[in-house]
Design an enzyme around this catalytic site. Structure first.
Site, PDB file in Angstrom:
ATOM      1  CG  ASP A  11      19.113  53.770  17.035  1.00 15.81           C
ATOM      2  OD1 ASP A  11      19.934  54.706  17.105  1.00 15.81           O
ATOM      3  OD2 ASP A  11      19.405  52.587  17.340  1.00 15.81           O
ATOM      4  CG  ASP A  16      19.771  49.515  16.097  1.00 17.11           C
ATOM      5  OD1 ASP A  16      20.776  50.081  15.642  1.00 17.11           O
ATOM      6  OD2 ASP A  16      19.219  49.861  17.159  1.00 17.11           O
ATOM      7  CG  ASN A  40      22.111  54.351  14.639  1.00 18.00           C
ATOM      8  OD1 ASN A  40      23.120  54.852  15.111  1.00 18.00           O
ATOM      9  ND2 ASN A  40      21.694  53.139  14.952  1.00 18.00           N
ATOM     10  CB  THR A 125      19.299  48.217  20.455  1.00 16.33           C
ATOM     11  OG1 THR A 125      18.305  48.477  19.437  1.00 16.33           O
ATOM     12  CG2 THR A 125      19.070  46.853  21.069  1.00 16.33           C
ATOM     13  CG  PHE A 167      24.813  57.674  19.366  1.00 19.19           C
ATOM     14  CD1 PHE A 167      23.667  56.964  19.040  1.00 19.19           C
ATOM     15  CD2 PHE A 167      24.857  59.032  19.064  1.00 19.19           C
ATOM     16  CE1 PHE A 167      22.606  57.575  18.380  1.00 19.19           C
ATOM     17  CE2 PHE A 167      23.809  59.660  18.416  1.00 19.19           C
ATOM     18  CZ  PHE A 167      22.676  58.927  18.072  1.00 19.19           C
ATOM     19  CG  ASN A 168      22.261  53.703  21.980  1.00 19.97           C
ATOM     20  OD1 ASN A 168      22.078  54.250  20.895  1.00 19.97           O
ATOM     21  ND2 ASN A 168      22.402  52.391  22.118  1.00 19.97           N
ATOM     22  CG  HIS A 240      27.793  48.824  19.503  1.00 22.20           C
ATOM     23  ND1 HIS A 240      28.894  49.047  20.305  1.00 22.20           N
ATOM     24  CD2 HIS A 240      28.073  49.453  18.327  1.00 22.20           C
ATOM     25  CE1 HIS A 240      29.794  49.771  19.655  1.00 22.20           C
ATOM     26  NE2 HIS A 240      29.331  50.031  18.458  1.00 22.20           N
ATOM     27  CG  ASP A 241      22.243  48.052  18.905  1.00 25.98           C
ATOM     28  OD1 ASP A 241      21.934  48.721  17.909  1.00 25.98           O
ATOM     29  OD2 ASP A 241      22.702  48.569  19.945  1.00 25.98           O
TER      30      ASP A 241
HETATM   31  O1  RIB Z   1      27.129  53.378  20.589  1.00 27.53           O
HETATM   32  C1  RIB Z   1      26.539  52.275  19.938  1.00 27.53           C
HETATM   33  C2  RIB Z   1      25.068  52.479  19.734  1.00 27.53           C
HETATM   34  O2  RIB Z   1      24.868  53.606  18.898  1.00 27.53           O
HETATM   35  C3  RIB Z   1      24.403  51.292  18.997  1.00 27.53           C
HETATM   36  O3  RIB Z   1      23.093  51.134  19.470  1.00 27.53           O
HETATM   37  C4  RIB Z   1      24.396  51.734  17.555  1.00 27.53           C
HETATM   38  O4  RIB Z   1      23.260  51.227  16.846  1.00 27.53           O
HETATM   39  C5  RIB Z   1      24.260  53.226  17.685  1.00 27.53           C
HETATM   40  O5  RIB Z   1      22.874  53.503  17.794  1.00 27.53           O
HETATM   41 CA    CA Z   2      21.204  51.197  17.931  1.00 27.08          CA
END
Ligand code: RIB
Ligand code: CA
Length: 308
Positions: A11, A16, A40, A125, A167-168, A240-241
């Protein structure tokens, strides 16, 4: 060594974007396809961003398909880490000329997996909506999924940067539950390790010293991303990703603990949390490898190498 066949479900999203960049640039990776999901930003934005990023990378030979427009069982709650466009602060990226696949992302994933000569590594991701829908609609493709290495979850509360939810998972907990209950080989690369791979001044300097066109654009992305993160959490920009992608290629980057993981779908203050039963109190078999430690220096070296 033969490159690992990988599909990224994303996303975009600044982080990403860097995961896509590393996947395209690393010889160890054969990126056979990309799907986009809401998260996102709304789907049409994450998809437009994805096509722009692939074009910027010169990866127009990798097929991209758009997936689900909302989470499986609830309205879309947008992420806040990338600005309304999902890629704010990046230098103007031209309108993509690259065609989007006509198929829905979930059908595209199923076709790619069925056609693959050997099982494929899935690297989600973003929210897990497409992957959850894939497993519901096409159970036969499970045999062609080598493993899932996803960015998601938060388990250890060692420091104040680890929030109760990530979040994901929070964005689509029903999809996340389908994935963790699937019995597939799943590694969750959560905030516990991704909040240890932060871009701050030393990383800006290292990337600035690379001096390629690509590293200059990534520096733009990361300066914006770091500013947003610092404003929200008081720390640098967490990659993160890209860490999830790197772990898919080199699992020795992290230490993991096997656990029976459940997704909280009823909590008031912990709705969307990933809960690991390390003591096996539920008497259930372990279903997830939970990332607990990371070799941040080695990860950043992989990132820098992909930018050179
Ligand atoms: O919490 C981090 C995630 O949330 C990552 O994938 C970032 O791109 C957001 O989507
Ligand atoms: Ca992401």
């Amino acid at each position: 060594m033969k490159p690992t066949k990988v599909i990224i479900d994303c996303d975009p999203g600044h982080d990403d974007a860097i995961a896509l960049l590393m996947a395209h640039r690393m010889p160890e990776v054969d990126l056979i396809g990309v799907t986009t999901v809401c998260g996102n930003a709304p789907l049409e934005r994450t998809t437009a961003n994805c096509l722009r990023i692939m074009e910027l990378l010169g990866a127009t030979g990798v097929p991209v398909a758009a997936g689900c427009v909302t989470p499986l069982g609830r309205p879309l709650v947008l992420g806040t880490a990338d600005g309304p466009s999902g890629l704010d602060g990046s230098p103007y990226l031209p309108e993509p000329t690259m065609e989007l696949q006509k198929e829905h992302g979930v059908d595209f994933l199923a076709r790619l997996l069925r056609e693959a000569e050997e099982p494929v590594v899935l690297v989600p991701t973003g929210p897990l909506t497409n992957i959850g829908m894939l497993l519901l609609k096409y159970p036969d493709v499970r045999a062609k999924i080598a493993r899932i290495v996803l960015m998601g979850g938060a388990f250890y509360r060692r420091d104040e940067y680890i929030t109760p939810t990530e979040f994901n998972i929070f964005c689509d907990p029903e999809a996340a539950a389908i994935v963790v209950e699937s019995g597939l080989d799943i590694t969750m690369v959560g905030l516990d390790v991704t909040m240890k791979v932060l871009v701050e001044e030393p990383q800006f300097e290292a990337i600035g010293a690379i001096g390629t066109d690509l590293s200059k654009i990534v520096l733009d992305w990361l300066r914006y991303y770091e500013k947003l993160h610092r404003g929200q959490m008081g720390v640098g920009g967490a990659l993160h990703d890209p860490l999830a992608l790197a772990v898919a290629i080199d699992p020795t980057l992290i230490e993991t603990r096997n656990a029976f993981v459940q997704i909280d779908r009823t909590g008031t203050h912990t709705f969307g949390a990933t809960v690991a039963d390390y003591w096996n109190l539920e008497g259930q078999p372990d279903n997830v490898k939970v990332a607990s430690k990371v070799d941040a220096d080695r990860f950043f070296e992989m990132l820098y190498t992909s930018l050179r």
